[in-house]
Structure formats: C-alpha cells, structure tokens
Write a protein that holds these residues in place. Structure first.
Motif, PDB file in Angstrom:
ATOM      1  N   ILE A   7       0.697  -1.149   0.187  1.00 49.54           N
ATOM      2  CA  ILE A   7      -0.105  -0.161   0.171  1.00 49.54           C
ATOM      3  C   ILE A   7       0.863   1.222  -0.070  1.00 49.54           C
ATOM      4  O   ILE A   7       0.594   2.323  -0.784  1.00 49.54           O
ATOM      5  CB  ILE A   7      -0.947  -0.099   1.275  1.00 49.54           C
ATOM      6  CG1 ILE A   7      -2.053  -1.138   1.099  1.00 49.54           C
ATOM      7  CG2 ILE A   7      -1.567   1.419   1.588  1.00 49.54           C
ATOM      8  CD1 ILE A   7      -2.927  -1.323   2.078  1.00 49.54           C
ATOM      9  N   ILE A   8       1.978   1.158   1.046  1.00 50.25           N
ATOM     10  CA  ILE A   8       2.805   2.384   0.837  1.00 50.25           C
ATOM     11  C   ILE A   8       3.695   2.712  -0.607  1.00 50.25           C
ATOM     12  O   ILE A   8       3.303   3.659  -1.118  1.00 50.25           O
ATOM     13  CB  ILE A   8       4.021   2.235   2.017  1.00 50.25           C
ATOM     14  CG1 ILE A   8       3.134   2.510   3.316  1.00 50.25           C
ATOM     15  CG2 ILE A   8       5.090   3.311   1.845  1.00 50.25           C
ATOM     16  CD1 ILE A   8       4.022   1.786   4.513  1.00 50.25           C
ATOM     17  N   VAL A   9       3.900   1.477  -1.019  1.00 48.50           N
ATOM     18  CA  VAL A   9       4.556   1.528  -2.401  1.00 48.50           C
ATOM     19  C   VAL A   9       3.671   2.168  -3.577  1.00 48.50           C
ATOM     20  O   VAL A   9       3.914   2.988  -4.268  1.00 48.50           O
ATOM     21  CB  VAL A   9       5.272   0.293  -2.915  1.00 48.50           C
ATOM     22  CG1 VAL A   9       5.758   0.320  -4.040  1.00 48.50           C
ATOM     23  CG2 VAL A   9       6.275   0.143  -1.726  1.00 48.50           C
ATOM     24  N   SER A  10       2.602   1.482  -3.690  1.00 43.94           N
ATOM     25  CA  SER A  10       1.488   1.856  -4.555  1.00 43.94           C
ATOM     26  C   SER A  10       1.244   3.425  -4.316  1.00 43.94           C
ATOM     27  O   SER A  10       1.133   4.186  -5.439  1.00 43.94           O
ATOM     28  CB  SER A  10       0.316   0.816  -4.557  1.00 43.94           C
ATOM     29  OG  SER A  10      -0.441   1.061  -3.376  1.00 43.94           O
ATOM     30  N   THR A  11       0.944   3.798  -3.191  1.00 49.65           N
ATOM     31  CA  THR A  11       0.532   5.299  -3.154  1.00 49.65           C
ATOM     32  C   THR A  11       1.671   6.244  -3.391  1.00 49.65           C
ATOM     33  O   THR A  11       1.736   7.318  -3.892  1.00 49.65           O
ATOM     34  CB  THR A  11       0.158   5.582  -1.613  1.00 49.65           C
ATOM     35  OG1 THR A  11       0.871   4.978  -0.919  1.00 49.65           O
ATOM     36  CG2 THR A  11      -1.407   4.888  -1.229  1.00 49.65           C
ATOM     37  N   PHE A  12       3.029   5.786  -3.152  1.00 52.44           N
ATOM     38  CA  PHE A  12       4.086   6.558  -3.281  1.00 52.44           C
ATOM     39  C   PHE A  12       4.565   6.751  -4.890  1.00 52.44           C
ATOM     40  O   PHE A  12       4.410   7.780  -5.552  1.00 52.44           O
ATOM     41  CB  PHE A  12       5.483   5.873  -2.960  1.00 52.44           C
ATOM     42  CG  PHE A  12       6.821   6.581  -3.343  1.00 52.44           C
ATOM     43  CD1 PHE A  12       7.275   7.510  -2.549  1.00 52.44           C
ATOM     44  CD2 PHE A  12       7.583   5.875  -4.457  1.00 52.44           C
ATOM     45  CE1 PHE A  12       8.274   8.192  -2.867  1.00 52.44           C
ATOM     46  CE2 PHE A  12       8.515   6.769  -4.634  1.00 52.44           C
ATOM     47  CZ  PHE A  12       9.206   7.795  -4.096  1.00 52.44           C
ATOM     48  N   VAL A  13       4.128   5.449  -5.856  1.00 51.91           N
ATOM     49  CA  VAL A  13       4.012   5.594  -7.183  1.00 51.91           C
ATOM     50  C   VAL A  13       3.001   6.408  -7.626  1.00 51.91           C
ATOM     51  O   VAL A  13       3.356   7.250  -8.667  1.00 51.91           O
ATOM     52  CB  VAL A  13       3.936   4.256  -7.818  1.00 51.91           C
ATOM     53  CG1 VAL A  13       3.914   4.370  -8.996  1.00 51.91           C
ATOM     54  CG2 VAL A  13       5.370   3.286  -7.226  1.00 51.91           C
ATOM     55  N   PHE A  14       1.623   6.477  -7.120  1.00 50.38           N
ATOM     56  CA  PHE A  14       0.752   7.150  -7.526  1.00 50.38           C
ATOM     57  C   PHE A  14       1.037   8.638  -7.199  1.00 50.38           C
ATOM     58  O   PHE A  14       0.832   9.688  -8.317  1.00 50.38           O
ATOM     59  CB  PHE A  14      -0.510   6.927  -6.725  1.00 50.38           C
ATOM     60  CG  PHE A  14      -2.009   7.858  -7.192  1.00 50.38           C
ATOM     61  CD1 PHE A  14      -2.210   7.933  -8.423  1.00 50.38           C
ATOM     62  CD2 PHE A  14      -2.366   8.291  -6.220  1.00 50.38           C
ATOM     63  CE1 PHE A  14      -3.437   8.646  -8.858  1.00 50.38           C
ATOM     64  CE2 PHE A  14      -3.468   9.004  -6.771  1.00 50.38           C
ATOM     65  CZ  PHE A  14      -3.937   9.220  -8.016  1.00 50.38           C
ATOM     66  N   GLY A  15       1.634   9.028  -6.266  1.00 49.96           N
ATOM     67  CA  GLY A  15       1.901  10.453  -5.888  1.00 49.96           C
ATOM     68  C   GLY A  15       3.129  10.911  -6.764  1.00 49.96           C
ATOM     69  O   GLY A  15       3.198  12.087  -7.381  1.00 49.96           O
ATOM     70  N   GLY A  16       4.121   9.920  -7.063  1.00 44.09           N
ATOM     71  CA  GLY A  16       5.296  10.424  -8.104  1.00 44.09           C
ATOM     72  C   GLY A  16       4.806  10.664  -9.308  1.00 44.09           C
ATOM     73  O   GLY A  16       5.150  11.520 -10.105  1.00 44.09           O
ATOM     74  N   LEU A  17       3.672   9.763  -9.802  1.00 44.35           N
ATOM     75  CA  LEU A  17       2.880   9.840 -11.151  1.00 44.35           C
ATOM     76  C   LEU A  17       2.600  11.255 -11.303  1.00 44.35           C
ATOM     77  O   LEU A  17       2.393  11.921 -12.290  1.00 44.35           O
ATOM     78  CB  LEU A  17       2.170   8.705 -11.409  1.00 44.35           C
ATOM     79  CG  LEU A  17       2.820   7.405 -11.887  1.00 44.35           C
ATOM     80  CD1 LEU A  17       1.796   6.311 -12.047  1.00 44.35           C
ATOM     81  CD2 LEU A  17       3.883   7.399 -13.020  1.00 44.35           C
ATOM     82  N   ILE A  18       1.913  11.645 -10.256  1.00 39.35           N
ATOM     83  CA  ILE A  18       1.218  12.924 -10.068  1.00 39.35           C
ATOM     84  C   ILE A  18       2.386  14.231 -10.369  1.00 39.35           C
ATOM     85  O   ILE A  18       2.226  15.131 -11.158  1.00 39.35           O
ATOM     86  CB  ILE A  18       0.235  13.250  -9.071  1.00 39.35           C
ATOM     87  CG1 ILE A  18      -0.911  12.307  -9.119  1.00 39.35           C
ATOM     88  CG2 ILE A  18       0.109  14.650  -8.955  1.00 39.35           C
ATOM     89  CD1 ILE A  18      -1.920  12.462  -7.787  1.00 39.35           C
ATOM     90  N   GLU A  19       3.368  13.861  -9.687  1.00 38.69           N
ATOM     91  CA  GLU A  19       4.371  14.980  -9.815  1.00 38.69           C
ATOM     92  C   GLU A  19       4.969  14.685 -11.265  1.00 38.69           C
ATOM     93  O   GLU A  19       5.399  16.087 -11.730  1.00 38.69           O
ATOM     94  CB  GLU A  19       5.466  14.721  -8.599  1.00 38.69           C
ATOM     95  CG  GLU A  19       4.838  15.011  -7.332  1.00 38.69           C
ATOM     96  CD  GLU A  19       4.180  16.228  -7.173  1.00 38.69           C
ATOM     97  OE1 GLU A  19       5.051  17.400  -7.563  1.00 38.69           O
ATOM     98  OE2 GLU A  19       3.063  16.264  -6.586  1.00 38.69           O
ATOM     99  N   VAL A  45       0.202   9.226   3.923  1.00 43.13           N
ATOM    100  CA  VAL A  45       0.291   7.864   4.050  1.00 43.13           C
ATOM    101  C   VAL A  45       0.615   7.026   5.250  1.00 43.13           C
ATOM    102  O   VAL A  45       0.005   6.038   5.852  1.00 43.13           O
ATOM    103  CB  VAL A  45       0.860   7.312   2.694  1.00 43.13           C
ATOM    104  CG1 VAL A  45       0.925   5.663   2.742  1.00 43.13           C
ATOM    105  CG2 VAL A  45       0.233   7.677   1.533  1.00 43.13           C
ATOM    106  N   SER A  46       1.654   7.653   5.645  1.00 48.86           N
ATOM    107  CA  SER A  46       2.176   7.192   7.079  1.00 48.86           C
ATOM    108  C   SER A  46       1.388   7.156   8.194  1.00 48.86           C
ATOM    109  O   SER A  46       1.381   6.435   8.996  1.00 48.86           O
ATOM    110  CB  SER A  46       3.567   7.641   7.082  1.00 48.86           C
ATOM    111  OG  SER A  46       4.396   7.519   6.211  1.00 48.86           O
ATOM    112  N   MET A  47       0.793   8.574   8.286  1.00 49.94           N
ATOM    113  CA  MET A  47      -0.030   8.698   9.356  1.00 49.94           C
ATOM    114  C   MET A  47      -1.232   7.973   9.281  1.00 49.94           C
ATOM    115  O   MET A  47      -1.611   7.360  10.389  1.00 49.94           O
ATOM    116  CB  MET A  47      -0.348  10.372   9.186  1.00 49.94           C
ATOM    117  CG  MET A  47       0.302  11.328   9.590  1.00 49.94           C
ATOM    118  SD  MET A  47      -0.103  12.896   9.183  1.00 49.94           S
ATOM    119  CE  MET A  47      -1.402  13.236  10.208  1.00 49.94           C
ATOM    120  N   ALA A  48      -1.941   7.626   8.116  1.00 51.46           N
ATOM    121  CA  ALA A  48      -3.074   6.574   7.957  1.00 51.46           C
ATOM    122  C   ALA A  48      -2.765   5.360   8.250  1.00 51.46           C
ATOM    123  O   ALA A  48      -3.389   4.779   9.034  1.00 51.46           O
ATOM    124  CB  ALA A  48      -3.434   6.606   6.523  1.00 51.46           C
TER     125      ALA A  48
END
Length: 131
Positions: free
Chosen positions: A76-88, A112-115
């Motif tokens: 989940i952390i990696v997939s959200t990181f990739v999503f955020g990176g793609l947005i940037e 993400v970390s807080m959640a």
C-alpha cells in the motif's frame, strides 16, 4: 481479483479526484489571503491520508480481517508512493501551469504514513486486560 475491486470503489473514485485536483490550474492560490503558506502541502497530506484509509478499509472489508501483514502494508505504501510520484511527473512534464515538487511527494507520504500508523494502532490486538 474482480471481486476485490468492488471493495475499492471509494479509493478508486478518490484517486480520480486527487488526480483531477492535483493537475488543475490553481491561479495564485499561494498568494491569496485565504490560504496560508504551506496550504498546498496540507492538502496533499489530507488527500493521501484519506486515500490510504479508503484502501485499508476496502482491503479489510474484502478480507474480513482488520490486521494485515507487513508485506500488505508495504504494498500500500509503495503503490501510493508511485501514484504520488506519477502525479508529480505529470505536473513536471505535461501541465506547465503546475510545478512538481519533492515536498508535495513528501507530504503525500506523510499522509500515507499517518493513515497506516493510525490504522495499525486502532486495529492492533489488545493483549492486556483491566482488572
């Protein structure tokens, strides 16, 4: 796999909302009196916090369990990181009215970390009793 997608509908809809909001023009928001410096980072944090909560909630409904392995949480952390990176990357390469910033990705991952931390803390096994 198709069955598990129906539990992720809120997170899919929220992902589209994030994608649209993060790539639409924001004319002089940082110079507006209504918004404080760093407002953009707070929004990124909140958007990705909610996305992660939706992902974890959908996964728990699908699996019927509230505790996940560390591997699942890392996915989940990696997939959200990739999503955020793609947005940037989209902001950097395709949308010239937006700027890509490492701090936006940092704010995303802070949300993400807080959640994840909140979810793990709320659903940990309680081995103690009050007597």
């Amino acid at each position: 796999m198709i069955e598990s997608i129906k539990y992720q509908v809120p997170s899919l809809i929220w992902s589209v909302i994030i994608l649209v909001l993060c790539n639409m023009p924001m004319h002089n928001v940082s110079k507006s009196v209504r918004f404080f410096e760093g407002f953009d980072k707070t929004v990124h944090l909140g958007l990705f916090f909610v996305l992660t909560v939706f992902l974890l909630n959908g996964l728990s409904k699908w699996s019927g369990e509230y505790q996940f392995s560390i591997t699942t949480l890392i996915k989940i952390i990696v997939s959200t990181f990739v999503f955020g990176g793609l947005i940037e990357i989209l902001q950097w390469k395709f949308f010239n009215y937006r700027s890509a910033e490492w701090w936006d990705l940092f704010a995303d991952m802070t949300g993400v970390s807080m959640a994840v931390f909140s979810y793990v803390l709320m659903h940990k096994k309680r081995d103690f009793t009050f007597e």
